[in-house]
Design a protein around this motif. Structure first.
Motif, PDB file in Angstrom:
ATOM      1  N   ASN A   1      12.780 -11.535  -5.842  1.00 24.92           N
ATOM      2  CA  ASN A   1      13.307 -11.167  -5.148  1.00 24.92           C
ATOM      3  C   ASN A   1      13.662  -9.593  -5.692  1.00 24.92           C
ATOM      4  OD1 ASN A   1      13.372 -13.444  -3.218  1.00 24.92           O
ATOM      5  ND2 ASN A   1      14.863 -14.609  -3.523  1.00 24.92           N
ATOM      6  N   PHE A   2      14.356  -9.578  -6.121  1.00 26.63           N
ATOM      7  CA  PHE A   2      14.528  -7.697  -7.069  1.00 26.63           C
ATOM      8  C   PHE A   2      13.042  -6.852  -6.707  1.00 26.63           C
ATOM      9  CE2 PHE A   2      11.956  -8.710 -10.736  1.00 26.63           C
ATOM     10  CZ  PHE A   2      11.389  -7.884 -10.627  1.00 26.63           C
ATOM     11  N   ILE A   3      12.404  -6.954  -6.357  1.00 27.72           N
ATOM     12  CA  ILE A   3      11.369  -6.140  -6.330  1.00 27.72           C
ATOM     13  C   ILE A   3      11.079  -5.913  -4.910  1.00 27.72           C
ATOM     14  CG2 ILE A   3       8.678  -6.504  -5.998  1.00 27.72           C
ATOM     15  CD1 ILE A   3       9.097  -5.816  -8.344  1.00 27.72           C
ATOM     16  N   VAL A   4      11.938  -6.804  -3.650  1.00 26.90           N
ATOM     17  CA  VAL A   4      12.016  -6.086  -2.248  1.00 26.90           C
ATOM     18  C   VAL A   4      12.887  -4.895  -2.595  1.00 26.90           C
ATOM     19  CG1 VAL A   4      13.152  -6.341  -0.406  1.00 26.90           C
ATOM     20  CG2 VAL A   4      12.070  -8.518  -1.612  1.00 26.90           C
ATOM     21  N   TYR A   5      13.250  -4.525  -3.382  1.00 27.43           N
ATOM     22  CA  TYR A   5      14.056  -2.950  -3.540  1.00 27.43           C
ATOM     23  C   TYR A   5      13.517  -2.193  -4.514  1.00 27.43           C
ATOM     24  CZ  TYR A   5      17.776  -7.355  -2.124  1.00 27.43           C
ATOM     25  OH  TYR A   5      18.286  -7.944  -1.146  1.00 27.43           O
ATOM     26  N   LYS A   6      12.493  -2.490  -5.191  1.00 21.85           N
ATOM     27  CA  LYS A   6      11.487  -1.431  -5.668  1.00 21.85           C
ATOM     28  C   LYS A   6      11.215  -0.081  -4.674  1.00 21.85           C
ATOM     29  CE  LYS A   6      13.684  -2.692  -9.295  1.00 21.85           C
ATOM     30  NZ  LYS A   6      14.701  -2.218  -9.643  1.00 21.85           N
ATOM     31  N   GLU A   7      11.390   0.990  -5.628  1.00 25.57           N
ATOM     32  CA  GLU A   7      11.070   2.086  -4.428  1.00 25.57           C
ATOM     33  C   GLU A   7       9.102   1.435  -4.541  1.00 25.57           C
ATOM     34  OE1 GLU A   7      10.075   6.642  -5.220  1.00 25.57           O
ATOM     35  OE2 GLU A   7      11.384   5.520  -6.482  1.00 25.57           O
ATOM     36  N   GLY A   8       8.201   1.820  -4.068  1.00 23.72           N
ATOM     37  CA  GLY A   8       6.474   1.091  -3.595  1.00 23.72           C
ATOM     38  C   GLY A   8       6.509   0.218  -3.159  1.00 23.72           C
ATOM     39  N   PHE A   9       7.364  -0.612  -2.849  1.00 26.13           N
ATOM     40  CA  PHE A   9       7.793  -1.942  -2.845  1.00 26.13           C
ATOM     41  C   PHE A   9       7.048  -2.060  -0.841  1.00 26.13           C
ATOM     42  CE2 PHE A   9       9.058  -5.783  -0.219  1.00 26.13           C
ATOM     43  CZ  PHE A   9       8.668  -6.697  -0.350  1.00 26.13           C
ATOM     44  N   ASP A  10       7.600  -1.686  -0.476  1.00 25.75           N
ATOM     45  CA  ASP A  10       7.699  -1.257   1.219  1.00 25.75           C
ATOM     46  C   ASP A  10       5.639  -0.856   1.172  1.00 25.75           C
ATOM     47  OD1 ASP A  10       9.130  -2.612   1.900  1.00 25.75           O
ATOM     48  OD2 ASP A  10      10.104  -0.619   2.565  1.00 25.75           O
ATOM     49  N   ASP A  11       5.648   0.304   0.584  1.00 24.58           N
ATOM     50  CA  ASP A  11       3.908   0.805   0.784  1.00 24.58           C
ATOM     51  C   ASP A  11       3.136  -0.107   0.668  1.00 24.58           C
ATOM     52  OD1 ASP A  11       5.525   3.376   1.853  1.00 24.58           O
ATOM     53  OD2 ASP A  11       5.645   3.806  -0.437  1.00 24.58           O
ATOM     54  N   ILE A  12       3.590  -0.381  -0.135  1.00 19.81           N
ATOM     55  CA  ILE A  12       2.296  -2.270  -0.868  1.00 19.81           C
ATOM     56  C   ILE A  12       2.106  -2.571   0.392  1.00 19.81           C
ATOM     57  CG2 ILE A  12       1.539  -3.564  -2.274  1.00 19.81           C
ATOM     58  CD1 ILE A  12       2.999  -1.716  -4.719  1.00 19.81           C
ATOM     59  N   VAL A  13       3.397  -3.363   0.848  1.00 16.15           N
ATOM     60  CA  VAL A  13       2.602  -4.537   1.873  1.00 16.15           C
ATOM     61  C   VAL A  13       2.081  -3.703   3.084  1.00 16.15           C
ATOM     62  CG1 VAL A  13       3.958  -6.157   3.131  1.00 16.15           C
ATOM     63  CG2 VAL A  13       4.798  -5.854   1.060  1.00 16.15           C
ATOM     64  N   LEU A  14       3.198  -2.518   3.502  1.00 11.67           N
ATOM     65  CA  LEU A  14       2.274  -2.549   4.460  1.00 11.67           C
ATOM     66  C   LEU A  14       0.636  -1.853   4.589  1.00 11.67           C
ATOM     67  CD1 LEU A  14       2.942  -0.698   7.189  1.00 11.67           C
ATOM     68  CD2 LEU A  14       3.842   1.687   6.166  1.00 11.67           C
ATOM     69  N   LYS A  15       0.471  -1.700   3.648  1.00 17.46           N
ATOM     70  CA  LYS A  15      -0.720  -1.186   3.249  1.00 17.46           C
ATOM     71  C   LYS A  15      -1.847  -2.188   3.526  1.00 17.46           C
ATOM     72  CE  LYS A  15      -4.434   1.229  -0.320  1.00 17.46           C
ATOM     73  NZ  LYS A  15      -4.202   1.373  -1.001  1.00 17.46           N
ATOM     74  N   GLY A  16      -1.635  -3.953   2.595  1.00 16.76           N
ATOM     75  CA  GLY A  16      -1.945  -4.420   2.897  1.00 16.76           C
ATOM     76  C   GLY A  16      -1.845  -5.168   4.478  1.00 16.76           C
ATOM     77  N   TRP A  17      -1.639  -5.270   5.069  1.00 18.92           N
ATOM     78  CA  TRP A  17      -0.402  -5.806   6.288  1.00 18.92           C
ATOM     79  C   TRP A  17      -1.755  -5.488   7.765  1.00 18.92           C
ATOM     80  CZ3 TRP A  17       0.912 -10.406   4.852  1.00 18.92           C
ATOM     81  CH2 TRP A  17       1.233 -11.014   6.089  1.00 18.92           C
ATOM     82  N   ARG A  18      -1.962  -3.909   7.110  1.00 20.97           N
ATOM     83  CA  ARG A  18      -2.584  -3.443   7.889  1.00 20.97           C
ATOM     84  C   ARG A  18      -4.274  -3.463   8.286  1.00 20.97           C
ATOM     85  NH1 ARG A  18       0.154   3.846   7.543  1.00 20.97           N
ATOM     86  NH2 ARG A  18       1.904   2.453   8.967  1.00 20.97           N
ATOM     87  N   ARG A  19      -4.650  -4.661   7.027  1.00 25.04           N
ATOM     88  CA  ARG A  19      -6.272  -4.665   7.206  1.00 25.04           C
ATOM     89  C   ARG A  19      -6.188  -5.261   8.544  1.00 25.04           C
ATOM     90  NH1 ARG A  19      -8.057  -8.127   2.008  1.00 25.04           N
ATOM     91  NH2 ARG A  19     -10.667  -8.437   2.966  1.00 25.04           N
ATOM     92  N   VAL A  20      -7.084  -5.016   8.882  1.00 25.50           N
ATOM     93  CA  VAL A  20      -7.755  -5.312  10.481  1.00 25.50           C
ATOM     94  C   VAL A  20      -8.570  -6.466   9.504  1.00 25.50           C
ATOM     95  CG1 VAL A  20      -9.728  -5.411  11.938  1.00 25.50           C
ATOM     96  CG2 VAL A  20      -7.385  -3.904  11.099  1.00 25.50           C
ATOM     97  N   LEU A  21      -8.301  -7.627   9.920  1.00 24.98           N
ATOM     98  CA  LEU A  21      -8.851  -9.407   9.966  1.00 24.98           C
ATOM     99  C   LEU A  21      -9.543  -9.975  11.654  1.00 24.98           C
ATOM    100  CD1 LEU A  21      -7.093 -10.817   6.980  1.00 24.98           C
ATOM    101  CD2 LEU A  21      -8.930  -9.951   7.080  1.00 24.98           C
ATOM    102  N   VAL A  22     -10.945 -10.983  11.130  1.00 28.92           N
ATOM    103  CA  VAL A  22     -10.969 -11.201  12.412  1.00 28.92           C
ATOM    104  C   VAL A  22     -10.931 -12.947  11.765  1.00 28.92           C
ATOM    105  CG1 VAL A  22     -12.842 -12.046  13.794  1.00 28.92           C
ATOM    106  CG2 VAL A  22     -12.948 -10.122  13.058  1.00 28.92           C
TER     107      VAL A  22
END
Length: 556
Positions: free
Chosen positions: A112-133
């Motif tokens: 859980n401590f990773i949630v508060y680290k710099e760059g965490f939101d960017d990693i998830v946002l980049k991965g979640w924007r991937r378009v899948l079918v």
């Protein structure tokens, strides 16, 4: 590894008597008494040269690398190499023990401590924007799977949290001591403040990593309103009701991961959960529920019984209760047991009881894997040979000859009842009144007829006619009295003749009752063995009653 100064076998010397000497016999008896055997080896066979510089030096094998059964079982891949002796009269022996440990990737577990680290939101946002079918559930599972390698790297960059706390604590102590010695130094104050902030952050990270919330308070007593559609607010409320350190699935992601990123991933997660309530199915990647059904239920819900028929009936009743419980669970939860992924495993269960259980629980019958010891026996001891017709080796370990010596007492009591004929040896198993055909048909005759030692009964019958040469019935008149079996789709059945002469389906218990040593019943039998006894406690009590318990008095 030792120079024993005496050979173990006749072929261990180039010059000598053709008979076993007294020293060799004593050495062999010593090795067998200690239950030792040669470790698998390669290289030179004669590892001692009496006169290395002479043309007539005697070559012998008097240096050996031997080990007991415990070592061989624990280090199955260990082997010895006997290297050339060069200018010495003895060969150097090298014992190699390959590492048995296998490096495996640890299961992913989100911290859980990773949630508060710099760059965490960017990693998830980049991965979640991937378009899948695909289905909503597939999209969520696939994106979470792809995020794991990036989150692993982010957690690895922060290193070992505990070591970091210890290191910063030492550095902070040193900085504060320096500040006490030089209170007017600006650089010392800046170092102390920087280390203090880093130490507080590290302690907080460690606390978030190790913190565990209390467990949830069970299930509701009634499933009310489970037939109506699940709303997005209910999904969100259920997720936020889970403790931050609780993992909602076997993928390793904690609920805090989903809570902190709900604005990014919440819509897709909600659709995936709603799809489950609509179609009632889960992807294999997130469905890891395991149910184990067996006789463990009997001591809990059924009183003991000494009657075998009554005991089997109680097994049957317990399985029926389990099946009813599964039906009730399905009626109020909506979760359906996956029949294709369910298997039933049986051990020492009669065929009648097995058929009754499979009729209640329509599972596929699974096969229990062979133990490591069984696999080792097939690979290193039998090597394709039949167990009933293998010679007892003179240099084997203590336990293996003991097992082979039992066959003289029990092999005549086995009989194979032919069903499909695919699991019965045509030559070595007793499947007809004439007995094993290997008693009068030699391996050479078998090979000359185009068969081999692995031929089964189904291989020697075609269109209800024997496939062996017609000349065999002239050489062996016994064959004329054997009628070709009528095959079915069932597996061959092994039968056992008990002490009373009756034939029944084979079981380990029946064989044990035949070969075990019997003695008069002792007066304290009910103190040690009773229906609700714990096996471990019963064994200790048995040692105590036989005055074999290693108490302090015995040790002294």
């Amino acid at each position: 590894m030792e120079d024993f100064n005496v050979s173990l076998n006749l072929d261990d010397s180039t010059i000598g008597s053709s008979n076993i000497t007294i020293a060799m016999r004593e050495f062999r008896e010593c090795v067998e008494h200690m239950r030792m055997t040669d470790v698998t080896h390669s290289g030179l066979h004669f590892i001692w040269n009496q006169h290395p510089n002479s043309l007539y030096g005697t070559l012998k094998k008097i240096d050996r690398v031997i080990a007991n059964d415990i070592f061989i079982n624990d280090f199955i891949d260990a082997y010895a190499i006997f290297l050339p002796y060069r200018i010495s009269d003895h060969c150097p022996a090298v014992l190699k023990i390959p590492s048995t440990s296998v490096m495996r990737t640890k299961p992913f577990k989100f911290s859980n401590f990773i949630v508060y680290k710099e760059g965490f939101d960017d990693i998830v946002l980049k991965g979640w924007r991937r378009v899948l079918v695909g289905y909503n559930m597939f999209q969520v599972v696939k994106k979470l799977l792809d995020l794991k390698k990036h989150l692993r790297r982010l957690m690895w960059q922060h290193g070992n949290l505990h070591s970091r706390v210890v290191k910063l604590k030492v550095e902070l102590d040193e900085a504060q001591n320096n500040l006490d010695k030089n209170p007017f130094s600006v650089d010392t104050r800046e170092d102390q403040c920087t280390l203090l902030r880093a130490y507080n952050d590290a302690v907080l990270d460690e606390e978030r990593h190790l913190k565990r919330k209390r467990k949830l308070n069970g299930f509701p007593s009634k499933a009310v309103g489970m037939v109506r559609p699940v709303s997005a607010n209910e999904v969100k409320a259920a997720m936020y009701d889970i403790g931050n350190n609780k993992s909602p699935g076997p993928d390793g992601f904690t609920s805090e991961f989903f809570k902190s990123l709900w604005e990014i991933i919440g819509d897709e997660v909600t659709l995936a959960i709603q799809d489950f309530f609509k179609i009632g199915q889960l992807l294999m990647e997130i469905n890891h529920t395991l149910g184990i059904l067996g006789s463990y239920f009997d001591p809990l819900c059924l009183p003991p019984s000494d009657d075998p028929l009554d005991y089997e009936m109680r097994h049957y009743v317990s399985i029926s209760c389990i099946n009813e419980a599964l039906d009730q669970f399905k009626s109020w939860s909506g979760l359906i047991l996956s029949i294709p992924k369910s298997k039933a495993y049986f051990a020492n269960v009669s065929q009648i009881l097995k058929n009754q259980i499979l009729a209640i629980l329509p599972f596929e019958e699974g096969t229990l894997p062979n133990t490591f010891w069984v696999r080792r026996v097939y690979a290193h001891k039998l090597v394709g040979r039949n167990f009933w017709y293998i010679d007892v080796p003179s240099n084997a370990s203590w336990s293996w000859p003991k097992i082979l010596w039992v066959w003289e007492e029990v092999k005549g009591r086995f009989f194979h009842s032919i069903r499909n004929g695919q699991h019965t040896s045509a030559w070595f198993d007793k499947w007809c009144d004439t007995g094993p055909l290997s008693l009068f048909i030699t391996p050479r005759i078998i090979h000359q007829a185009g068969f081999d030692m692995y031929t089964t009964v189904s291989d020697i019958v075609h269109n209800n006619t024997w496939c062996w040469p017609a000349q065999w019935e002239v050489w062996f008149p016994q064959l004329a009295n054997i009628n070709p079996p009528i095959f079915s789709n069932e597996k061959d059945v092994i039968l056992w003749e008990d002490n009373s002469g009756h034939t029944r389906e084979f079981s380990i218990r029946a064989v044990w009752e035949h070969v075990r040593h019997r003695a008069d019943e002792v007066t304290w039998v009910s103190v040690v063995w009773f229906s609700l006894s714990i096996p471990k406690h019963a064994f200790v009590m048995w040692l105590l009653m036989n005055e074999k318990l290693k108490t302090q008095d015995k040790v002294k």
